[in-house]
Design a protein around this motif. Structure first.
Motif, PDB file in Angstrom:
ATOM      1  N   LEU B  36       0.817  -1.211   0.000  1.00 26.53           N
ATOM      2  CA  LEU B  36       0.000   0.000   0.000  1.00 26.53           C
ATOM      3  C   LEU B  36       0.852   1.263   0.000  1.00 26.53           C
ATOM      4  O   LEU B  36       0.459   2.302  -0.528  1.00 26.53           O
ATOM      5  CB  LEU B  36      -0.911  -0.024   1.238  1.00 26.53           C
ATOM      6  CG  LEU B  36      -2.093   0.936   1.280  1.00 26.53           C
ATOM      7  CD1 LEU B  36      -3.022   0.680   0.121  1.00 26.53           C
ATOM      8  CD2 LEU B  36      -2.835   0.804   2.600  1.00 26.53           C
ATOM      9  N   GLU B  37       2.084   1.158   0.568  1.00 28.34           N
ATOM     10  CA  GLU B  37       2.921   2.363   0.660  1.00 28.34           C
ATOM     11  C   GLU B  37       3.443   2.806  -0.714  1.00 28.34           C
ATOM     12  O   GLU B  37       3.971   3.905  -0.847  1.00 28.34           O
ATOM     13  CB  GLU B  37       4.068   2.176   1.661  1.00 28.34           C
ATOM     14  CG  GLU B  37       5.053   1.070   1.358  1.00 28.34           C
ATOM     15  CD  GLU B  37       4.527  -0.293   1.774  1.00 28.34           C
ATOM     16  OE1 GLU B  37       3.583  -0.364   2.568  1.00 28.34           O
ATOM     17  OE2 GLU B  37       5.063  -1.285   1.267  1.00 28.34           O
ATOM     18  N   LEU B  38       3.288   1.948  -1.741  1.00 28.16           N
ATOM     19  CA  LEU B  38       3.620   2.390  -3.090  1.00 28.16           C
ATOM     20  C   LEU B  38       2.588   3.392  -3.586  1.00 28.16           C
ATOM     21  O   LEU B  38       2.879   4.290  -4.370  1.00 28.16           O
ATOM     22  CB  LEU B  38       3.670   1.194  -4.052  1.00 28.16           C
ATOM     23  CG  LEU B  38       4.762   0.161  -3.806  1.00 28.16           C
ATOM     24  CD1 LEU B  38       4.704  -0.931  -4.864  1.00 28.16           C
ATOM     25  CD2 LEU B  38       6.134   0.822  -3.823  1.00 28.16           C
ATOM     26  N   LEU B  39       1.353   3.210  -3.128  1.00 18.48           N
ATOM     27  CA  LEU B  39       0.243   4.079  -3.543  1.00 18.48           C
ATOM     28  C   LEU B  39       0.189   5.340  -2.680  1.00 18.48           C
ATOM     29  O   LEU B  39       0.017   6.443  -3.166  1.00 18.48           O
ATOM     30  CB  LEU B  39      -1.065   3.282  -3.411  1.00 18.48           C
ATOM     31  CG  LEU B  39      -2.254   3.720  -4.244  1.00 18.48           C
ATOM     32  CD1 LEU B  39      -1.984   3.450  -5.716  1.00 18.48           C
ATOM     33  CD2 LEU B  39      -3.500   2.954  -3.802  1.00 18.48           C
ATOM     34  N   VAL B  40       0.335   5.129  -1.372  1.00 16.02           N
ATOM     35  CA  VAL B  40       0.300   6.240  -0.419  1.00 16.02           C
ATOM     36  C   VAL B  40       1.626   6.222   0.330  1.00 16.02           C
ATOM     37  O   VAL B  40       1.911   5.278   1.049  1.00 16.02           O
ATOM     38  CB  VAL B  40      -0.861   6.065   0.587  1.00 16.02           C
ATOM     39  CG1 VAL B  40      -1.026   7.305   1.427  1.00 16.02           C
ATOM     40  CG2 VAL B  40      -2.142   5.716  -0.129  1.00 16.02           C
TER      41      VAL B  40
END
Lengths: 144, 182
Positions: B36-40
């Motif tokens: 998810l940290e790739l997106l946010v």
């Protein structure tokens, strides 16, 4: 098949009652969270120290190394063990980061480069923290 | 606890609780694989999918079963991911449950599942960062990291709330008589 029903809790057991649409209370919850975010950000911005960036590396809350980042001459990779884990901390002129770690969650590595007072990265499993303070700034405002 | 109907209901209750623990645990593990940290770009953020199981239990089962669900899921997750994750999950999970349980009476007229789930996510994040601050001996983490988590939590709270709606709509609670109800 009648279930225990309460008019104040229509979702309790009935299929029909869980047709959800947003209610006005949702906006209040959202506003409360946004207010908390604003207050936290304000308290952070107020307490950010000024001056030269000093990286403080703490282990279990105890400072083990301080580096004035602007005075770093040559890049260095510092290897340190903390808790059960091994860390490589990369120190370059003006900036610092967790380069690699064998901890399970990798939050510290994902935090990336830190170069300004107020920046912070931590590995909670290894109890290791890097934070940037400002030289001469009142550091204790934001620490315990 | 003597009649066959009672013991059948008790068995059903244990089976359902076990099933929910298993579902919550699988969701907790699967969401660790979602980058998810790739997106946010906030390190360490999670979707909080296990909250779907908690929401279901909160509206369909007795409180004791819901508390046990959170406790057992956190302990089992800790056995897989380590003691620090277990503390995060335990503190965050119980605080989220507390917040959502307190808001539950308002569900319907005043609040929807979106609001209740958002509040749960915010409580979870607060508990997590509080534990991290204690372990690191640095309260500064609260003002640096918590606002980012809270902001992301608004989105993930809405998402898990939205995911819980069809689950609650389609899955009924175990049928009466319940041995745990008067």
């Amino acid at each position: 098949m009648t279930r225990r029903r309460s008019p104040r809790d229509p979702a309790d057991g009935t299929v029909r009652a869980v047709s959800e649409r947003p209610r006005f209370g949702d906006a209040l919850v959202l506003a409360a969270i946004l207010l908390a975010i604003g207050l936290l950000w304000w308290s952070y911005a107020r307490a950010v120290p000024h001056g030269d960036a000093i990286a403080r590396i703490t282990q279990n809350g105890v400072t083990i190394r301080e580096i004035v980042l602007s005075r770093v001459q040559a890049p260095e990779t510092w290897e340190i063990a903390s808790g059960e884990y091994q860390y490589h901390i990369r120190i370059e002129p003006g900036r610092i980061r967790f380069e690699s770690a064998d901890c399970p969650d990798q939050v510290c590595v994902q935090s990336g480069w830190m170069d300004r007072p107020g920046h912070m990265a931590a590995c909670v499993p290894g109890r290791l923290l890097i934070r940037i303070d400002g030289e001469g700034g009142d550091v204790d405002v934001i620490t315990r | 606890m003597s009649s066959p109907a009672d013991s059948r209901a008790a068995t059903r209750r244990i089976a359902l609780d076990g099933l929910l623990v298993a579902v919550a645990l699988v969701l907790s593990i699967v969401e660790r694989w979602i980058p998810l940290e790739l997106l946010v770009p906030v390190p360490g953020i999670k979707l909080g999918l296990a909250n779907v199981a908690t929401l279901f239990a909160l509206f369909r089962l007795p409180l004791m079963d819901t508390v046990l669900l959170v406790l057992v899921r956190s302990l089992l997750l800790g056995a897989i991911t380590g003691p620090t994750s277990m503390l995060f999950s335990l503190t965050g999970g119980l605080l989220a449950l507390l917040a959502m349980r307190l808001l539950r009476p308002l569900h319907g007229r005043v609040l929807s599942l979106y609001g209740i789930s958002m509040a749960g996510a915010a409580a979870h994040n607060t508990g997590q960062v509080a534990v991290a601050s204690l372990l690191l001996g640095n309260a500064g983490l609260l003002s640096v990291y918590l606002p980012m988590l809270l902001l992301v939590g608004i989105g993930t709270g809405i998402l898990t709330g939205a995911a819980a709606i069809p689950v609650l709509r389609r899955l009924r609670a175990p049928q009466p008589p319940f041995p745990w109800e008067p």
